[in-house]
Design a protein around this motif. Structure first.
Motif, PDB file in Angstrom:
ATOM      1  N   ARG A 227      36.822  11.856 -92.367  1.00 39.73           N
ATOM      2  CA  ARG A 227      37.455  13.177 -92.470  1.00 39.73           C
ATOM      3  C   ARG A 227      38.859  13.148 -91.888  1.00 39.73           C
ATOM      4  O   ARG A 227      39.787  13.765 -92.421  1.00 39.73           O
ATOM      5  CB  ARG A 227      36.574  14.211 -91.758  1.00 39.73           C
ATOM      6  N   SER A 228      39.034  12.440 -90.795  1.00 40.17           N
ATOM      7  CA  SER A 228      40.348  12.352 -90.156  1.00 40.17           C
ATOM      8  C   SER A 228      41.358  11.689 -91.095  1.00 40.17           C
ATOM      9  O   SER A 228      42.505  12.144 -91.230  1.00 40.17           O
ATOM     10  CB  SER A 228      40.260  11.566 -88.843  1.00 40.17           C
TER      11      SER A 228
ATOM     12  N   LEU B 292      38.736  19.385 -89.121  1.00 36.44           N
ATOM     13  CA  LEU B 292      39.629  18.504 -89.861  1.00 36.44           C
ATOM     14  C   LEU B 292      39.558  17.059 -89.374  1.00 36.44           C
ATOM     15  O   LEU B 292      39.858  16.130 -90.134  1.00 36.44           O
ATOM     16  CB  LEU B 292      41.078  19.005 -89.762  1.00 36.44           C
TER      17      LEU B 292
ATOM     18  N   SER C  92      42.257  14.074 -93.811  1.00 40.99           N
ATOM     19  CA  SER C  92      43.115  15.143 -93.287  1.00 40.99           C
ATOM     20  C   SER C  92      44.557  14.655 -93.170  1.00 40.99           C
ATOM     21  O   SER C  92      45.505  15.370 -93.529  1.00 40.99           O
ATOM     22  CB  SER C  92      42.607  15.611 -91.929  1.00 40.99           C
TER      23      SER C  92
ATOM     24  N   HIS D 239      46.070  14.495 -96.641  1.00 37.16           N
ATOM     25  CA  HIS D 239      46.477  15.813 -97.147  1.00 37.16           C
ATOM     26  C   HIS D 239      47.695  16.366 -96.414  1.00 37.16           C
ATOM     27  O   HIS D 239      48.450  17.161 -96.992  1.00 37.16           O
ATOM     28  CB  HIS D 239      45.297  16.793 -97.089  1.00 37.16           C
TER      29      HIS D 239
ATOM     30  N   TYR E 296      42.544  22.160 -99.072  1.00 40.16           N
ATOM     31  CA  TYR E 296      41.799  21.242 -98.202  1.00 40.16           C
ATOM     32  C   TYR E 296      41.629  21.848 -96.814  1.00 40.16           C
ATOM     33  O   TYR E 296      40.555  21.750 -96.202  1.00 40.16           O
ATOM     34  CB  TYR E 296      42.543  19.913 -98.111  1.00 40.16           C
ATOM     35  N   TRP E 297      42.668  22.476 -96.317  1.00 41.21           N
ATOM     36  CA  TRP E 297      42.594  23.114 -94.987  1.00 41.21           C
ATOM     37  C   TRP E 297      41.514  24.203 -94.987  1.00 41.21           C
ATOM     38  O   TRP E 297      40.751  24.324 -94.022  1.00 41.21           O
ATOM     39  CB  TRP E 297      43.958  23.696 -94.627  1.00 41.21           C
TER      40      TRP E 297
ATOM     41  N   HIS F 204      37.919  22.596 -94.935  1.00 42.10           N
ATOM     42  CA  HIS F 204      37.485  21.898 -93.717  1.00 42.10           C
ATOM     43  C   HIS F 204      38.081  22.502 -92.453  1.00 42.10           C
ATOM     44  O   HIS F 204      38.180  21.818 -91.433  1.00 42.10           O
ATOM     45  CB  HIS F 204      37.859  20.415 -93.832  1.00 42.10           C
ATOM     46  N   ARG F 205      38.444  23.747 -92.545  1.00 36.72           N
ATOM     47  CA  ARG F 205      39.031  24.427 -91.394  1.00 36.72           C
ATOM     48  C   ARG F 205      38.062  24.381 -90.210  1.00 36.72           C
ATOM     49  O   ARG F 205      36.886  24.703 -90.340  1.00 36.72           O
ATOM     50  CB  ARG F 205      39.321  25.886 -91.784  1.00 36.72           C
TER      51      ARG F 205
END
Length: 470
Positions: free
Chosen positions: A422-423, A416, A426, A429, A408-409, A412-413
């Protein structure tokens, strides 16, 4: 002689590992499928419907019948919350895996996945390969042992248990000879149906019998009348609670197989459809039958729950159907394991995708070797149940949680926390990573403590003829 490993960035098709636009994603998969269609043995042939059957064949398994015991240890509130939470995380992490693979079409198994997310690190590839084989072969051993238990139960221990284990192993080898998962998915239909019948019969029998039979604390009513409870009973140890949690997470973490499944689909973009079918069926089967079982068995619950039934005929009638999923799930794990080893042995040679004597000979030899090692595990390990907890802690912590937090990182690096949705994902995850690390730390400790306790008491000798009937 074995070929050197072919790492993902050394493939003939240089597809890259960075984010691609949607058109190039599908063009890349189209190139891989076109290459596969030029081979004599074609692997990328599964429709999403067959993938759904394959997923269900793997997940609709005997471990469902161990969840009643988990509820008896944890109680209603922690038990149900753990089941639901594990299911939600399963969906989220599986979708993260799929999205990452769609951006990196060259990934064909969990080893390629680990290699990619850890910066094309060859140590990560080898580590993932070792973990894949260790996890899958130990699970094959568990299914060999389960098959021997079924045959012991049905035959009233008419033969030495080792003989029953040999019979199951030979059957597993024969059923594992098909090279494509497309063929295995056909078997999975029968596996799911048979396990469903076994669960239904168990629920009927548990409801109509006067009282349960034997629990871990004695024959009914040695531990008092049947009761259920919201939280763990007084005296329940932390190790017991942790092993019950690991028992639940183990059931919800099959993702070690998913990259291989996706790699053999005609349209990998359809994988979420198959996943949705699996999640819906799993959410029902992983919660409702165990809850009903706990309602009727209470503190007398065993793992598997068939063992708690008081009427021998009920026990045999329901447990008999378990032999089919026991064999076919072992076949699924054997197929994925064999493909990894096969790629290491034959690499890019024509034998890897053609009907040659050498190609089929190597495939059969690898399959025989995998099942024999699984057979040995089944015979020498005193308690496969506690070793499944060890698998859940040592392997599922990576393949169910840590790997997908890292993926995931990568996806969406740099953004994030771009927007509320999205937050939230993040943060979820981050929690996934924390769960994985917790399983790897305290979870692994609890599993090892349980195994030490096994060896401290009376243990089943290696290659024993002892009766393992439930």
């Amino acid at each position: 002689m074995a070929s050197p490993p072919t790492y993902p960035d050394e493939k003939k098709l240089e597809l890259g590992t960075t984010a691609l636009d949607s058109d190039s994603e599908y063009n890349s998969f189209s190139a891989l499928i076109a290459e596969d269609e030029s081979h004599e043995i074609q692997l990328r042939t599964m429709t999403w419907q067959k993938a759904a059957w394959l997923l269900c064949g793997d997940q609709v398994c005997l471990a469902i019948m161990a969840q009643t015991w988990s509820l008896s240890v944890l109680g209603w509130v922690p038990g149900i919350l753990t089941m639901l939470g594990a299911g939600i995380l399963f969906w989220i992490t599986s979708m993260t895996m799929w999205r990452y693979i769609m951006k990196n079409p060259h990934i064909k198994d969990i080893c390629d996945f680990g290699y990619s997310i850890f910066g094309k690190n060859r140590l990560a590839y080898e580590f993932s390969g070792f973990m894949l084989l260790a996890n899958n072969i130990m699970l094959i051993g568990f299914h060999v042992l389960t098959g021997a238990k079924v045959l012991n139960t049905l035959s009233d221990h008419s033969l030495c248990t080792v003989v029953f284990s040999v019979i199951v192993t030979i059957m597993g080898i024969v059923m594992s000879l098909p090279r494509t998962l497309n063929h295995v998915s056909f078997m999975s239909m029968f596996s799911s149906v048979c396990m469903g019948i076994a669960i239904l019969l168990f629920l009927i029998f548990a409801g109509i019998e006067n009282a349960p039979g034997t629990g871990y604390d004695g024959v009914y009513p040695a531990d008092g009348p049947v009761k259920t409870y919201a939280f763990p009973l007084p005296g329940t140890t932390w190790v017991a609670c942790m092993n019950a949690v690991l028992n639940i997470t183990f059931l919800w973490v099959p993702q070690i197989l998913f990259p291989t499944f996706i790699a053999e689909m005609k349209k990998p973009e359809d994988f979420p459809k198959a996943l949705a079918v699996l999640t819906g069926i799993s959410a029902f089967l992983f919660v409702v039958p165990p809850a009903i079982g706990f309602r009727y068995l209470g503190q007398y619950s065993t793992a598997p729950a068939f063992g708690s039934l008081g009427v021998v005929a009920y026990k045999k009638a329901s447990f008999a159907f378990v032999i089919v999923p026991t064999l076919i799930i072992g076949v699924i794990y054997a197929n994925v394991s064999a493909k990894y080893v096969y790629g290491r042995v034959l690499g890019k040679s024509r034998h890897a995708h053609s009907n040659t004597v050498l190609g089929w000979g190597v495939w059969a030899a690898i399959m025989v070797g995998i099942w024999i090692i699984g057979f040995i595990f089944a015979e020498v390990i005193p308690s496969m149940g506690d070793f499944l907890s060890l698998l859940g802690a040592a392997f599922d912590s990576f393949f169910g949680f840590i790997y997908f937090a890292v993926a995931y990182w990568h996806l969406h690096r740099g953004n994030l926390f771009n927007g509320a949705a999205r937050s939230i994902m993040s943060v979820v995850h981050m929690f996934v990573l924390a769960v994985g690390l917790f399983l790897l730390g305290p979870g692994l400790y609890a599993a090892v403590e349980a195994i030490i306790a096994d060896y401290a008491g009376s243990t089943r000798p290696a290659f024993s003829c002892a009766n393992l009937a439930i």
